[in-house]
Design a protein around this motif. Structure first.
Motif, PDB file in Angstrom:
ATOM      1  N   ASN A  23     -36.640 -36.365  -2.685  1.00 31.98           N
ATOM      2  CA  ASN A  23     -36.104 -37.018  -1.481  1.00 31.98           C
ATOM      3  C   ASN A  23     -37.114 -37.132  -0.352  1.00 31.98           C
ATOM      4  O   ASN A  23     -36.822 -37.695   0.691  1.00 31.98           O
ATOM      5  N   ASP A  24     -38.292 -36.557  -0.535  1.00 30.08           N
ATOM      6  CA  ASP A  24     -39.354 -36.728   0.465  1.00 30.08           C
ATOM      7  C   ASP A  24     -40.696 -36.554  -0.248  1.00 30.08           C
ATOM      8  O   ASP A  24     -40.737 -36.285  -1.459  1.00 30.08           O
TER       9      ASP A  24
ATOM     10  N   ASP B 275     -26.132 -30.602   2.051  1.00 29.25           N
ATOM     11  CA  ASP B 275     -25.273 -31.436   2.908  1.00 29.25           C
ATOM     12  C   ASP B 275     -25.936 -32.566   3.686  1.00 29.25           C
ATOM     13  O   ASP B 275     -25.309 -33.139   4.567  1.00 29.25           O
ATOM     14  N   THR B 276     -27.193 -32.932   3.364  1.00 30.48           N
ATOM     15  CA  THR B 276     -27.795 -34.053   4.083  1.00 30.48           C
ATOM     16  C   THR B 276     -27.570 -35.358   3.332  1.00 30.48           C
ATOM     17  O   THR B 276     -28.142 -35.559   2.265  1.00 30.48           O
ATOM     18  N   VAL B 277     -26.739 -36.220   3.879  1.00 31.27           N
ATOM     19  CA  VAL B 277     -26.538 -37.542   3.279  1.00 31.27           C
ATOM     20  C   VAL B 277     -27.434 -38.528   4.017  1.00 31.27           C
ATOM     21  O   VAL B 277     -27.386 -38.634   5.240  1.00 31.27           O
ATOM     22  N   SER B 278     -28.290 -39.235   3.272  1.00 31.19           N
ATOM     23  CA  SER B 278     -29.288 -40.092   3.915  1.00 31.19           C
ATOM     24  C   SER B 278     -28.647 -41.262   4.663  1.00 31.19           C
ATOM     25  O   SER B 278     -27.530 -41.684   4.366  1.00 31.19           O
TER      26      SER B 278
ATOM     27  N   ASP C 132     -30.627 -28.483  -0.958  1.00 32.71           N
ATOM     28  CA  ASP C 132     -30.093 -29.095   0.264  1.00 32.71           C
ATOM     29  C   ASP C 132     -28.698 -29.601  -0.101  1.00 32.71           C
ATOM     30  O   ASP C 132     -28.548 -30.530  -0.876  1.00 32.71           O
TER      31      ASP C 132
ATOM     32  N   GLU D 221     -27.937 -29.179  -6.404  1.00 28.92           N
ATOM     33  CA  GLU D 221     -27.671 -30.194  -5.378  1.00 28.92           C
ATOM     34  C   GLU D 221     -26.534 -31.138  -5.755  1.00 28.92           C
ATOM     35  O   GLU D 221     -26.241 -32.068  -5.013  1.00 28.92           O
TER      36      GLU D 221
ATOM     37  N   THR E  65     -19.327 -40.758   0.175  1.00 27.07           N
ATOM     38  CA  THR E  65     -19.726 -41.580   1.317  1.00 27.07           C
ATOM     39  C   THR E  65     -19.938 -43.024   0.882  1.00 27.07           C
ATOM     40  O   THR E  65     -19.524 -43.973   1.530  1.00 27.07           O
TER      41      THR E  65
ATOM     42  N   ARG F  81     -24.198 -31.870  -2.992  1.00 26.87           N
ATOM     43  CA  ARG F  81     -24.557 -32.948  -2.067  1.00 26.87           C
ATOM     44  C   ARG F  81     -24.352 -34.322  -2.728  1.00 26.87           C
ATOM     45  O   ARG F  81     -23.919 -35.257  -2.080  1.00 26.87           O
TER      46      ARG F  81
ATOM     47  N   GLU G 110     -22.508 -37.507  -1.254  1.00 24.29           N
ATOM     48  CA  GLU G 110     -23.130 -38.838  -1.172  1.00 24.29           C
ATOM     49  C   GLU G 110     -22.241 -39.879  -1.825  1.00 24.29           C
ATOM     50  O   GLU G 110     -22.045 -40.976  -1.320  1.00 24.29           O
TER      51      GLU G 110
ATOM     52  N   ARG H  65     -25.348 -43.762   4.006  1.00 25.91           N
ATOM     53  CA  ARG H  65     -24.275 -43.961   4.998  1.00 25.91           C
ATOM     54  C   ARG H  65     -24.048 -45.450   5.236  1.00 25.91           C
ATOM     55  O   ARG H  65     -22.923 -45.925   5.358  1.00 25.91           O
TER      56      ARG H  65
END
Ligand SMILES: [Fe+2]
Ligand SMILES: [Fe+2]
Length: 294
Positions: free
Chosen positions: A228-229, A120-123, A118, A65, A75, A68, A72, A127
């Motif tokens: 992350n979850d 490409d999911t930026v929280s 995962d 990861e 970002t 990602r 992040e 952001r």
């Protein structure tokens, strides 16, 4: 310029110089691990899978990861210092991706499905920080969060790989212990040193309110590496349990939280470990237990 300001500026310069040298050295001494040097031979695949299969899956996912993490990072810090960019793009990312590929290959050879990173999911949280980070003073807060997260992650990796190495050795799986885990483990302390050095350098430049804000945001957002979850937090709890960390949770949390205790002023308040680190590790173990019971 006042004497004090002058001293601050020259200290910041020497920290930056040391960071540049550190990153150059890491790049030279630690190229990505050569796949030809890895021996995937396993004596008893079923036994290794039963005991450590899920640990390999977790670590492989987290290592993979990094792609990602870089997203992040860019970002959160649209305009990072050159030495940070040099570190993550030229040294850190290529090394970590290779760690992930090796661990994943090992688990596949044990008969497991490959990890599902995962990428490409930026929280939303990040952001938001990225948007706020356009203000220079908030950008320093974001940078500090990034360094603290990095140091906690790398420290956790070293501790976990130590235990995984010992566990595989105990099973008599010398090839996996030495050519997979030990080779990977050797590259993590240099990453930790980069983040710790960066955090110390930046902490010296933060105003009181910035340090306060970093502490608040860390308390709100801290999560164990790769969790992350709730499902991933329970997975982390399983890893802790397999490696025996749950029996020594406070000591593990203290090692992971040492740099932030020192830099965010918790030590002055008599704390050996940030309470949110201990709480997150406890929650992971409890979630894992509850899931196993259900
Ligand atoms: Fe790694
Ligand atoms: Fe690392």
């Amino acid at each position: 310029m006042s004497q004090r300001r002058l001293a601050d500026v020259s200290r910041a310069r020497s920290t930056e110089q040391r960071l540049v040298e550190h990153v150059d050295r890491l790049g030279e001494e630690h190229p990505p691990i050569d796949l030809a040097s890895v021996d995937f031979t396993v004596r008893d695949a079923a036994a290794v899978n039963a005991r450590f299969g899920h640990v390999l899956d977790y670590t492989a996912r987290v290592e993979l990861e990094v792609d990602r993490n870089v997203l992040e990072l860019t970002t959160m810090l649209p305009d990072p210092p050159e030495v940070d960019r040099h570190f993550y793009a030229d040294v850190w990312q290529p090394q970590e991706v290779r760690h992930g590929q090796i661990l994943d290959e090992l688990q596949v050879r044990l008969g497991r499905p490959p990890a599902q990173p995962d990428l490409d999911t930026v929280s939303v949280k990040l952001r938001l920080l990225g948007a706020l980070g356009r203000l220079p003073q908030v950008q320093d807060v974001s940078r500090m969060l990034y360094y603290l997260t990095g140091q906690a992650t790398e420290r956790s990796a070293v501790l976990a790989y130590n235990l995984l190495h010992d566990g595989l050795t105990e099973l008599g799986e010398t090839a996996a212990a030495e050519t997979v885990v030990a080779q990977i483990r050797r590259q993590e302390p240099g990453h930790h040193a980069f983040y710790a050095m960066s955090a110390r350098g930046l902490a010296a430049q933060l105003a009181g309110w910035q340090r306060w804000l970093v502490r608040r945001l860390r308390a709100l957002s801290f999560a164990p590496v790769g969790a992350n979850d709730a499902g991933q937090l329970a997975d982390f709890g399983d890893v802790m349990t397999t490696l025996g960390i749950h029996r020594d949770l406070e000591r593990f949390a203290t090692m992971v939280g040492r740099v932030e205790v020192e830099l965010l002023g918790a030590a002055e308040r008599g704390l050996a470990v940030p309470p949110y680190v201990v709480a997150a590790f406890r929650e992971a173990v409890e979630l894992a237990r509850a899931r196993a019971a259900a």
